[in-house]
Design an enzyme around this catalytic site. Structure first.
Site, mmCIF file in Angstrom:
data_model
loop_
_atom_site.group_PDB
_atom_site.id
_atom_site.type_symbol
_atom_site.label_atom_id
_atom_site.label_comp_id
_atom_site.label_asym_id
_atom_site.label_seq_id
_atom_site.Cartn_x
_atom_site.Cartn_y
_atom_site.Cartn_z
ATOM 1 N N LYS A 45 0.783 -1.778 -0.072
ATOM 2 C CA LYS A 45 0.168 0.302 0.325
ATOM 3 C C LYS A 45 0.533 0.610 0.104
ATOM 4 C CE LYS A 45 -2.968 -3.446 3.098
ATOM 5 N NZ LYS A 45 -3.088 -2.894 4.565
ATOM 6 N N ASP A 102 7.881 2.915 -2.623
ATOM 7 C CA ASP A 102 7.694 3.870 -1.013
ATOM 8 C C ASP A 102 8.997 4.052 -1.035
ATOM 9 O OD1 ASP A 102 7.243 1.505 0.190
ATOM 10 O OD2 ASP A 102 6.335 2.598 1.543
ATOM 11 N N ASP A 105 14.612 -0.650 1.645
ATOM 12 C CA ASP A 105 15.043 -1.040 2.579
ATOM 13 C C ASP A 105 16.605 -2.043 2.400
ATOM 14 O OD1 ASP A 105 15.693 -1.007 5.453
ATOM 15 O OD2 ASP A 105 13.670 -0.945 6.403
ATOM 16 N N VAL A 156 10.265 5.464 9.043
ATOM 17 C CA VAL A 156 10.595 6.518 8.887
ATOM 18 C C VAL A 156 8.755 6.349 8.491
ATOM 19 C CG1 VAL A 156 12.214 7.868 7.894
ATOM 20 C CG2 VAL A 156 11.286 6.787 6.266
ATOM 21 N N ASP A 162 3.691 3.565 6.741
ATOM 22 C CA ASP A 162 2.872 3.023 7.797
ATOM 23 C C ASP A 162 3.340 3.137 9.501
ATOM 24 O OD1 ASP A 162 2.516 0.878 7.209
ATOM 25 O OD2 ASP A 162 1.966 -0.045 8.638
ATOM 26 N N ARG A 168 0.091 6.921 7.370
ATOM 27 C CA ARG A 168 -0.442 6.898 6.066
ATOM 28 C C ARG A 168 -0.556 7.990 5.573
ATOM 29 N NH1 ARG A 168 1.269 1.880 4.205
ATOM 30 N NH2 ARG A 168 -0.134 -0.623 5.041
HETATM 31 C C1 PRP Z 1 7.725 -1.902 3.061
HETATM 32 C C2 PRP Z 1 7.491 -1.221 1.469
HETATM 33 C C3 PRP Z 1 8.204 -1.725 0.812
HETATM 34 C C4 PRP Z 1 8.942 -3.211 1.487
HETATM 35 C C5 PRP Z 1 10.609 -2.565 1.665
HETATM 36 O O1 PRP Z 1 6.415 -2.671 2.196
HETATM 37 O O2 PRP Z 1 6.724 -0.419 1.005
HETATM 38 O O3 PRP Z 1 7.611 -2.103 -0.195
HETATM 39 O O4 PRP Z 1 8.702 -3.030 2.637
HETATM 40 O O5 PRP Z 1 11.437 -3.175 2.491
HETATM 41 P P1 PRP Z 1 12.621 -4.042 1.542
HETATM 42 O O6 PRP Z 1 13.773 -3.698 1.020
HETATM 43 O O7 PRP Z 1 13.540 -4.531 3.272
HETATM 44 O O8 PRP Z 1 12.200 -5.350 1.534
HETATM 45 P P2 PRP Z 1 4.833 -3.619 3.509
HETATM 46 O O9 PRP Z 1 5.609 -4.885 3.192
HETATM 47 O O10 PRP Z 1 5.558 -2.601 5.072
HETATM 48 O O11 PRP Z 1 3.766 -2.998 3.184
HETATM 49 P P3 PRP Z 1 2.721 -1.622 2.785
HETATM 50 O O12 PRP Z 1 3.619 -0.910 1.522
HETATM 51 O O13 PRP Z 1 1.905 -1.880 2.553
HETATM 52 O O14 PRP Z 1 2.929 -0.725 3.955
#
Ligand code: PRP
Length: 186
Positions: A45, A102, A105, A156, A162, A168
């Site tokens: 999301k 977004d 990481d 962040v 979130d 969000r």
């Molecule tokens: C977050 C973000 C990336 C991922 C990055 O998604 O949107 O997709 O984590 O992390 P990484 O590089 O360590 O794999 P999340 O799983 O929190 O889902 P969301 O976007 O629905 O909040």
């Protein structure tokens, strides 16, 4: 008390976000033409705000599609085991694809998505991410073509990102006060 009282500091202001997103859109406008009709793949999301602001400044024909993935891990650590919860509607064979994220990481999520989409034989894949946290990277060979901001290793949220599914909606990227982490799920 409002949710704004939960914010310790603003890392990237609303104005900084909007200026940079316009710049990123200009970079994309220089790379694509109407003939390409690329497909923007928004990873839900978190990327929803970035996508919706980005596309308003694109001047080439394009389409949008959405994926939901979940990454398993303990707590805030991503394990590299990724599951597709909602797949693309579009067939991307022969298409130009732009993945819209977004944040990168560890890189596990995007690495999985990238390899998965490559098996579908698109004409090209490029990656646009609003935020990049290189200090946390575990997968190093991800080609990231468009980056909004490089950020330090802080948790962040806001502008799509979130904490426990909340915050969000904030129009900026911020950091929570430490004491809030214990309250949100009370
Ligand atoms: C977050 C973000 C990336 C991922 C990055 O998604 O949107 O997709 O984590 O992390 P990484 O590089 O360590 O794999 P999340 O799983 O929190 O889902 P969301 O976007 O629905 O909040």
């Amino acid at each position: 008390m409002t949710m704004l009282d939960d914010i310790e500091k603003i890392l990237i202001t609303e104005e900084q976000l909007q200026v940079r997103i316009r710049d990123l859109a200009a970079e994309l406008n220089a790379r694509y033409t109407d003939d390409d009709v690329p497909l923007l793949v928004c990873i839900l999301k978190g990327a929803v705000m970035f996508l919706s602001d980005l596309v308003r400044h694109l001047d080439f024909r394009h389409e949008m599609d959405f994926m939901v993935v979940s990454s398993y891990g303990s707590g805030t650590r991503s394990s590299g085991i990724v599951r597709i919860l909602l797949d693309l509607e579009a067939n991307i064979e022969g298409r130009h694809v732009i993945i819209v994220e977004d944040i990168i990481d560890t890189g596990h999520t995007l690495n999985y998505i990238l390899h998965n989409l490559e098996t579908r034989h698109p004409a090209s894949i490029r990656i646009a991410t609003l935020l990049n946290k290189p200090s946390r990277r575990e997968i190093f060979d991800i080609p990231v073509d468009f980056v909004g901001f490089e950020i330090p290793d802080e948790f962040v949220l806001g502008f799509g990102l979130d904490y426990a599914e909340q915050y969000r909606n904030l129009p900026f990227i911020g950091v929570l006060k430490p004491e809030v982490y214990t309250h949100v799920n009370d």
